[in-house]
Design a protein around this motif. Sequence first.
Motif, PDB file in Angstrom:
ATOM      1  N   LYS A  67       0.825  -1.199   0.000  1.00 31.14           N
ATOM      2  CA  LYS A  67       0.000   0.000   0.000  1.00 31.14           C
ATOM      3  C   LYS A  67       0.867   1.259   0.000  1.00 31.14           C
ATOM      4  O   LYS A  67       0.568   2.241  -0.691  1.00 31.14           O
ATOM      5  CB  LYS A  67      -0.904   0.012   1.236  1.00 31.14           C
ATOM      6  N   GLN A  70       2.350   1.982  -3.402  1.00 34.73           N
ATOM      7  CA  GLN A  70       1.348   2.643  -4.248  1.00 34.73           C
ATOM      8  C   GLN A  70       1.201   4.114  -3.882  1.00 34.73           C
ATOM      9  O   GLN A  70       1.096   4.985  -4.754  1.00 34.73           O
ATOM     10  CB  GLN A  70      -0.001   1.936  -4.100  1.00 34.73           C
ATOM     11  N   LEU A  71       1.181   4.391  -2.575  1.00 32.97           N
ATOM     12  CA  LEU A  71       0.998   5.763  -2.113  1.00 32.97           C
ATOM     13  C   LEU A  71       2.137   6.658  -2.570  1.00 32.97           C
ATOM     14  O   LEU A  71       1.908   7.770  -3.089  1.00 32.97           O
ATOM     15  CB  LEU A  71       0.898   5.777  -0.587  1.00 32.97           C
ATOM     16  N   TYR A  72       3.354   6.213  -2.401  1.00 28.82           N
ATOM     17  CA  TYR A  72       4.504   7.035  -2.792  1.00 28.82           C
ATOM     18  C   TYR A  72       4.615   7.158  -4.306  1.00 28.82           C
ATOM     19  O   TYR A  72       5.100   8.177  -4.812  1.00 28.82           O
ATOM     20  CB  TYR A  72       5.785   6.466  -2.196  1.00 28.82           C
ATOM     21  N   GLN A  73       4.175   6.154  -5.031  1.00 26.77           N
ATOM     22  CA  GLN A  73       4.174   6.252  -6.494  1.00 26.77           C
ATOM     23  C   GLN A  73       3.206   7.330  -6.975  1.00 26.77           C
ATOM     24  O   GLN A  73       3.383   7.872  -8.067  1.00 26.77           O
ATOM     25  CB  GLN A  73       3.817   4.897  -7.108  1.00 26.77           C
ATOM     26  N   LYS A  74       2.192   7.634  -6.155  1.00 27.14           N
ATOM     27  CA  LYS A  74       1.239   8.701  -6.507  1.00 27.14           C
ATOM     28  C   LYS A  74       1.752  10.081  -6.113  1.00 27.14           C
ATOM     29  O   LYS A  74       1.055  11.078  -6.300  1.00 27.14           O
ATOM     30  CB  LYS A  74      -0.110   8.429  -5.828  1.00 27.14           C
ATOM     31  N   GLY A  75       2.965  10.160  -5.552  1.00 30.56           N
ATOM     32  CA  GLY A  75       3.569  11.445  -5.249  1.00 30.56           C
ATOM     33  C   GLY A  75       3.489  11.871  -3.798  1.00 30.56           C
ATOM     34  O   GLY A  75       3.847  13.014  -3.474  1.00 30.56           O
ATOM     35  N   PHE A  76       3.009  11.001  -2.911  1.00 29.26           N
ATOM     36  CA  PHE A  76       2.966  11.330  -1.489  1.00 29.26           C
ATOM     37  C   PHE A  76       4.382  11.615  -1.008  1.00 29.26           C
ATOM     38  O   PHE A  76       5.323  10.897  -1.338  1.00 29.26           O
ATOM     39  CB  PHE A  76       2.367  10.154  -0.714  1.00 29.26           C
ATOM     40  N   ASP A 225      -6.559   4.246   1.971  1.00 34.16           N
ATOM     41  CA  ASP A 225      -7.201   3.967   0.685  1.00 34.16           C
ATOM     42  C   ASP A 225      -7.840   5.214   0.074  1.00 34.16           C
ATOM     43  O   ASP A 225      -7.950   5.312  -1.146  1.00 34.16           O
ATOM     44  CB  ASP A 225      -8.251   2.873   0.849  1.00 34.16           C
ATOM     45  N   LEU A 227      -6.500   8.106   0.071  1.00 41.29           N
ATOM     46  CA  LEU A 227      -5.411   8.799  -0.627  1.00 41.29           C
ATOM     47  C   LEU A 227      -5.009   8.078  -1.896  1.00 41.29           C
ATOM     48  O   LEU A 227      -4.370   8.676  -2.780  1.00 41.29           O
ATOM     49  CB  LEU A 227      -4.178   8.912   0.307  1.00 41.29           C
ATOM     50  N   LEU A 228      -5.373   6.811  -2.000  1.00 44.87           N
ATOM     51  CA  LEU A 228      -5.057   6.030  -3.201  1.00 44.87           C
ATOM     52  C   LEU A 228      -6.146   6.092  -4.241  1.00 44.87           C
ATOM     53  O   LEU A 228      -5.954   5.667  -5.385  1.00 44.87           O
ATOM     54  CB  LEU A 228      -4.804   4.559  -2.827  1.00 44.87           C
TER      55      LEU A 228
END
Length: 229
Positions: A67, A70-76, A225, A227-228
């Motif tokens: 998880k 995925q979060l960091y891949q979205k730029g978090f 979730d 944030l995802l």
Amino acid sequence: MSNQPKAVFLLEPVYDLSGQVIARELLTRLADDADINNKRNPERDVGFFSQLSADVKWQLFLHQIEKLIQLYQKGFDQIVSVNVDRDIVASIFKDAEMQEKLAQLTLLRLEISAFFTARFNSADLLILKGVAKVTPAPLWLDDFGPGYSNLSMFDSGIFEIVKIDKEFFWQFGNGRTFDILLNHLNELCNGVIVEGVENQQQVDLLAHKAIYGMQGYLWQSVYLDDLLA
């Protein structure tokens, strides 16, 4: 994953004294808890998760890491700490694939309970130093307070941040003993986070103390979730 409890993940914020969010802790709640956001089911205490099998805890940890990837891949772009225990630490040490994943998560922090170090010895130190070598994620110490930790462990320099146990803060936060402890811990690590902040009076109490951050139910957690989505 089918044999493990269905989990929901929350990100609980850590605020600095200026009112900025400086980190978040990834919390696990079971989906059958009646009110999981900002509330702990009294039957779901630390002891509950310690009773899970090593395999179930490891599967939960794998799910958490996926998880976060995925979060960091979205730029978090904020630090997130994830709780680990002896079983998870031992599994990380043996799992080269997991080590590679953790190496990519530069904003990840592994947060280990002071229960791990209650009887801190040379074997514990070797395990923690070993994990520190195989993954760049700095170690944070959770639940620091009387009976669960000793200051000698900090001589190794393995802990980046120490979190003060909420019960200790509630009992001693307005006394000189608390200030002395903060000063000593700040000499041995990079900063101190105080847990258990639940009202503005406690924020005001901490306003001029030597701390890195504050954490507690005064501030709302967010669903990972969400944030995802």
